[in-house]
Design a protein around this motif. Structure first.
Motif, PDB file in Angstrom:
ATOM      1  N   TYR A 199      17.152 -15.022  11.144  1.00 54.54           N
ATOM      2  CA  TYR A 199      17.892 -13.898  10.550  1.00 54.54           C
ATOM      3  C   TYR A 199      19.244 -13.699  11.231  1.00 54.54           C
ATOM      4  CZ  TYR A 199      14.165 -12.404   7.479  1.00 54.54           C
ATOM      5  OH  TYR A 199      13.239 -12.357   6.478  1.00 54.54           O
ATOM      6  N   PHE A 200      19.501 -14.488  12.256  1.00 53.43           N
ATOM      7  CA  PHE A 200      20.756 -14.294  12.982  1.00 53.43           C
ATOM      8  C   PHE A 200      21.872 -15.178  12.448  1.00 53.43           C
ATOM      9  CE2 PHE A 200      23.550 -14.696  16.777  1.00 53.43           C
ATOM     10  CZ  PHE A 200      23.873 -13.350  16.899  1.00 53.43           C
ATOM     11  N   THR A 201      21.534 -16.438  12.166  1.00 48.45           N
ATOM     12  CA  THR A 201      22.596 -17.360  11.765  1.00 48.45           C
ATOM     13  C   THR A 201      22.739 -17.501  10.249  1.00 48.45           C
ATOM     14  OG1 THR A 201      21.027 -19.145  12.155  1.00 48.45           O
ATOM     15  CG2 THR A 201      22.646 -18.745  13.872  1.00 48.45           C
ATOM     16  N   ASP A 202      21.685 -17.269   9.523  1.00 47.38           N
ATOM     17  CA  ASP A 202      21.747 -17.417   8.064  1.00 47.38           C
ATOM     18  C   ASP A 202      22.463 -16.195   7.452  1.00 47.38           C
ATOM     19  OD1 ASP A 202      21.225 -17.344   5.338  1.00 47.38           O
ATOM     20  OD2 ASP A 202      19.227 -18.236   5.558  1.00 47.38           O
ATOM     21  N   PRO A 203      23.645 -16.400   6.849  1.00 46.35           N
ATOM     22  CA  PRO A 203      24.441 -15.256   6.348  1.00 46.35           C
ATOM     23  C   PRO A 203      23.668 -14.379   5.352  1.00 46.35           C
ATOM     24  CG  PRO A 203      25.693 -17.306   6.221  1.00 46.35           C
ATOM     25  CD  PRO A 203      24.305 -17.688   6.603  1.00 46.35           C
ATOM     26  N   GLU A 204      22.888 -14.998   4.500  1.00 49.09           N
ATOM     27  CA  GLU A 204      22.114 -14.220   3.527  1.00 49.09           C
ATOM     28  C   GLU A 204      21.093 -13.333   4.227  1.00 49.09           C
ATOM     29  OE1 GLU A 204      22.360 -13.708   0.215  1.00 49.09           O
ATOM     30  OE2 GLU A 204      24.294 -14.685   0.581  1.00 49.09           O
ATOM     31  N   LYS A 205      20.462 -13.895   5.253  1.00 54.93           N
ATOM     32  CA  LYS A 205      19.433 -13.151   5.975  1.00 54.93           C
ATOM     33  C   LYS A 205      20.069 -12.050   6.833  1.00 54.93           C
ATOM     34  CE  LYS A 205      15.551 -16.074   5.585  1.00 54.93           C
ATOM     35  NZ  LYS A 205      15.060 -15.527   4.322  1.00 54.93           N
ATOM     36  N   ARG A 206      21.259 -12.316   7.374  1.00 55.81           N
ATOM     37  CA  ARG A 206      21.977 -11.268   8.122  1.00 55.81           C
ATOM     38  C   ARG A 206      22.204 -10.055   7.221  1.00 55.81           C
ATOM     39  NH1 ARG A 206      24.884 -12.842  12.788  1.00 55.81           N
ATOM     40  NH2 ARG A 206      26.476 -11.263  12.448  1.00 55.81           N
ATOM     41  N   LYS A 207      22.620 -10.364   6.000  1.00 55.46           N
ATOM     42  CA  LYS A 207      22.904  -9.290   5.054  1.00 55.46           C
ATOM     43  C   LYS A 207      21.653  -8.453   4.770  1.00 55.46           C
ATOM     44  CE  LYS A 207      25.259  -8.790   0.710  1.00 55.46           C
ATOM     45  NZ  LYS A 207      25.620  -9.498  -0.528  1.00 55.46           N
ATOM     46  N   GLU A 208      20.505  -9.139   4.744  1.00 57.90           N
ATOM     47  CA  GLU A 208      19.233  -8.417   4.518  1.00 57.90           C
ATOM     48  C   GLU A 208      19.015  -7.348   5.589  1.00 57.90           C
ATOM     49  OE1 GLU A 208      15.336 -10.355   4.024  1.00 57.90           O
ATOM     50  OE2 GLU A 208      16.433 -11.964   3.004  1.00 57.90           O
ATOM     51  N   ILE A 209      19.360  -7.694   6.837  1.00 58.28           N
ATOM     52  CA  ILE A 209      19.172  -6.733   7.937  1.00 58.28           C
ATOM     53  C   ILE A 209      20.149  -5.569   7.782  1.00 58.28           C
ATOM     54  CG2 ILE A 209      19.181  -6.433  10.453  1.00 58.28           C
ATOM     55  CD1 ILE A 209      17.456  -8.678  10.369  1.00 58.28           C
ATOM     56  N   PHE A 210      21.413  -5.895   7.474  1.00 59.82           N
ATOM     57  CA  PHE A 210      22.409  -4.824   7.304  1.00 59.82           C
ATOM     58  C   PHE A 210      21.951  -3.867   6.193  1.00 59.82           C
ATOM     59  CE2 PHE A 210      25.624  -8.240   8.724  1.00 59.82           C
ATOM     60  CZ  PHE A 210      25.475  -7.879  10.059  1.00 59.82           C
ATOM     61  N   GLN A 211      21.437  -4.448   5.132  1.00 60.60           N
ATOM     62  CA  GLN A 211      20.983  -3.609   4.020  1.00 60.60           C
ATOM     63  C   GLN A 211      19.772  -2.777   4.429  1.00 60.60           C
ATOM     64  OE1 GLN A 211      20.692  -6.649   1.054  1.00 60.60           O
ATOM     65  NE2 GLN A 211      22.734  -6.268   0.254  1.00 60.60           N
ATOM     66  N   ARG A 212      18.858  -3.412   5.174  1.00 65.89           N
ATOM     67  CA  ARG A 212      17.679  -2.674   5.659  1.00 65.89           C
ATOM     68  C   ARG A 212      18.119  -1.463   6.479  1.00 65.89           C
ATOM     69  NH1 ARG A 212      14.780  -5.324  10.605  1.00 65.89           N
ATOM     70  NH2 ARG A 212      16.638  -4.380  11.549  1.00 65.89           N
ATOM     71  N   ASP A 213      19.179  -1.643   7.283  1.00 64.20           N
ATOM     72  CA  ASP A 213      19.655  -0.569   8.160  1.00 64.20           C
ATOM     73  C   ASP A 213      20.715   0.310   7.486  1.00 64.20           C
ATOM     74  OD1 ASP A 213      17.941  -1.573  10.050  1.00 64.20           O
ATOM     75  OD2 ASP A 213      19.471  -2.719  11.113  1.00 64.20           O
ATOM     76  N   ASP A 214      20.881   0.132   6.169  1.00 59.49           N
ATOM     77  CA  ASP A 214      21.844   0.953   5.403  1.00 59.49           C
ATOM     78  C   ASP A 214      23.275   0.843   5.923  1.00 59.49           C
ATOM     79  OD1 ASP A 214      20.249   1.994   3.417  1.00 59.49           O
ATOM     80  OD2 ASP A 214      19.484   3.587   4.735  1.00 59.49           O
ATOM     81  N   TRP A 215      23.632  -0.310   6.512  1.00 65.62           N
ATOM     82  CA  TRP A 215      24.998  -0.510   7.039  1.00 65.62           C
ATOM     83  C   TRP A 215      25.372   0.592   8.030  1.00 65.62           C
ATOM     84  CZ3 TRP A 215      27.449  -5.062   5.965  1.00 65.62           C
ATOM     85  CH2 TRP A 215      26.926  -5.816   4.899  1.00 65.62           C
ATOM     86  N   VAL A 216      24.400   0.947   8.855  1.00 64.87           N
ATOM     87  CA  VAL A 216      24.632   1.966   9.879  1.00 64.87           C
ATOM     88  C   VAL A 216      24.267   1.368  11.236  1.00 64.87           C
ATOM     89  CG1 VAL A 216      23.712   4.131  10.828  1.00 64.87           C
ATOM     90  CG2 VAL A 216      24.289   3.984   8.397  1.00 64.87           C
ATOM     91  N   CYS A 217      25.139   1.551  12.220  1.00 67.52           N
ATOM     92  CA  CYS A 217      24.848   1.080  13.575  1.00 67.52           C
ATOM     93  C   CYS A 217      23.586   1.795  14.069  1.00 67.52           C
ATOM     94  CB  CYS A 217      26.019   1.367  14.515  1.00 67.52           C
ATOM     95  SG  CYS A 217      25.621   1.046  16.251  1.00 67.52           S
ATOM     96  N   GLN A 218      22.614   1.022  14.503  1.00 76.54           N
ATOM     97  CA  GLN A 218      21.329   1.602  14.893  1.00 76.54           C
ATOM     98  C   GLN A 218      21.394   2.276  16.263  1.00 76.54           C
ATOM     99  OE1 GLN A 218      18.478   1.484  12.571  1.00 76.54           O
ATOM    100  NE2 GLN A 218      20.466   1.262  11.536  1.00 76.54           N
ATOM    101  N   TYR A 219      22.529   2.156  16.931  1.00 75.71           N
ATOM    102  CA  TYR A 219      22.648   2.789  18.252  1.00 75.71           C
ATOM    103  C   TYR A 219      23.471   4.072  18.211  1.00 75.71           C
ATOM    104  CZ  TYR A 219      20.627  -1.615  19.654  1.00 75.71           C
ATOM    105  OH  TYR A 219      19.780  -2.682  19.752  1.00 75.71           O
ATOM    106  N   CYS A 220      24.591   4.057  17.452  1.00 80.94           N
ATOM    107  CA  CYS A 220      25.426   5.255  17.463  1.00 80.94           C
ATOM    108  C   CYS A 220      25.446   5.967  16.109  1.00 80.94           C
ATOM    109  CB  CYS A 220      26.855   4.912  17.880  1.00 80.94           C
ATOM    110  SG  CYS A 220      27.732   3.920  16.657  1.00 80.94           S
ATOM    111  N   GLY A 221      24.946   5.320  15.083  1.00 82.22           N
ATOM    112  CA  GLY A 221      24.906   5.979  13.779  1.00 82.22           C
ATOM    113  C   GLY A 221      26.190   5.853  12.976  1.00 82.22           C
ATOM    114  N   ASP A 222      27.186   5.126  13.494  1.00 84.70           N
ATOM    115  CA  ASP A 222      28.430   4.932  12.743  1.00 84.70           C
ATOM    116  C   ASP A 222      28.207   3.972  11.577  1.00 84.70           C
ATOM    117  OD1 ASP A 222      29.843   6.591  14.326  1.00 84.70           O
ATOM    118  OD2 ASP A 222      31.192   5.050  15.176  1.00 84.70           O
ATOM    119  N   LYS A 223      28.946   4.230  10.517  1.00 89.33           N
ATOM    120  CA  LYS A 223      28.933   3.301   9.381  1.00 89.33           C
ATOM    121  C   LYS A 223      29.592   1.994   9.797  1.00 89.33           C
ATOM    122  CE  LYS A 223      27.251   4.440   5.286  1.00 89.33           C
ATOM    123  NZ  LYS A 223      26.359   3.485   4.609  1.00 89.33           N
TER     124      LYS A 223
END
Ligand code: ZN
Length: 206
Positions: free
Chosen positions: A121-145
């Motif tokens: 999920y780190f190097t595959d661009p499609e899979k990276r996007k899956e994680i960003f979408q799962r996290d709603d494009w929000v930084c999981q540490y500070c909450g910034d978009k």
């Protein structure tokens, strides 16, 4: 029986049944029922003729033949589900193995499913996007978009400490938080992350 029955049933359904034909499953369950569920252990003494008579009436209601039962008992033994012991006048002694003690099942329990854990999920661009979408494009540490340009993936357990490129171990992170967390564990980085978030907030509010 010491083992938790629900665990046994889950292992049976998830791991053993895919390896057995329906007939083999039914025969295994017949032996299981007459050993563990009756005596609390895997020992069962029964004649093949008894098995043939009690078990496995076919679709048309005919009894399973002695030869048929013998054949499938051998298959179950080959697959490690049962052990055929001594033959006595009262019948054959069988030892029925719990699913977890069957090599076919044991392998699957101890080896995590390769299908998911191997996906990168780190190097595959499609899979990276899956994680960003799962996290709603929000930084999981500070909450910034974050945006597709600024989004990074942080290894929650750092790679240097054995963290893998798996879905569970990757968190959407902004550039700042990622550079702070870097190869620290969350516990090590938490104070620094929090301090930085407070600093950033105080700047905004000035
Ligand atoms: Zn952040």
């Amino acid at each position: 029986m010491e083992e938790d029955l629900s665990i046994i049933i889950c292992q049976l359904v998830d791991y053993l049944m895919p390896e057995l034909t329906p007939y083999e499953t039914a025969l295994y369950l017949y032996l299981f029922r007459n050993s563990f569920l009756k005596n609390g252990n895997g020992e069962i003494q029964v004649g093949k003729r008894t098995i043939a008579a009690e078990f496995g009436r076919g679709a048309r209601g005919e009894k399973s033949s002695y030869a048929h039962v013998s054949k499938y008992l051998n298959i179950l033994e080959e697959k490690g589900c049962i052990k055929v012991n001594d033959i006595t006048s009262k019948g054959t002694m069988y030892t029925v193995n719990l699913p977890k003690d069957i090599p076919l099942v044991f392998d699957k329990i101890t080896r995590p499913s390769t299908q998911n854990s191997d996906a990168d999920y780190f190097t595959d661009p499609e899979k990276r996007k899956e994680i960003f979408q799962r996290d709603d494009w929000v930084c999981q540490y500070c909450g910034d978009k974050v945006t597709p340009e600024s989004a990074t993936l942080d290894h929650y357990i750092p790679q240097s400490k054995g963290g893998k490129n798996t879905k569970d171990n990757l968190k959407t992170s902004c550039l700042i938080c990622n550079s702070i967390k870097c190869d620290k564990t969350y516990e090590e980085a938490a104070q620094l992350l929090l301090k930085n978030i407070q600093e950033r907030n105080s700047k905004i509010h000035k």
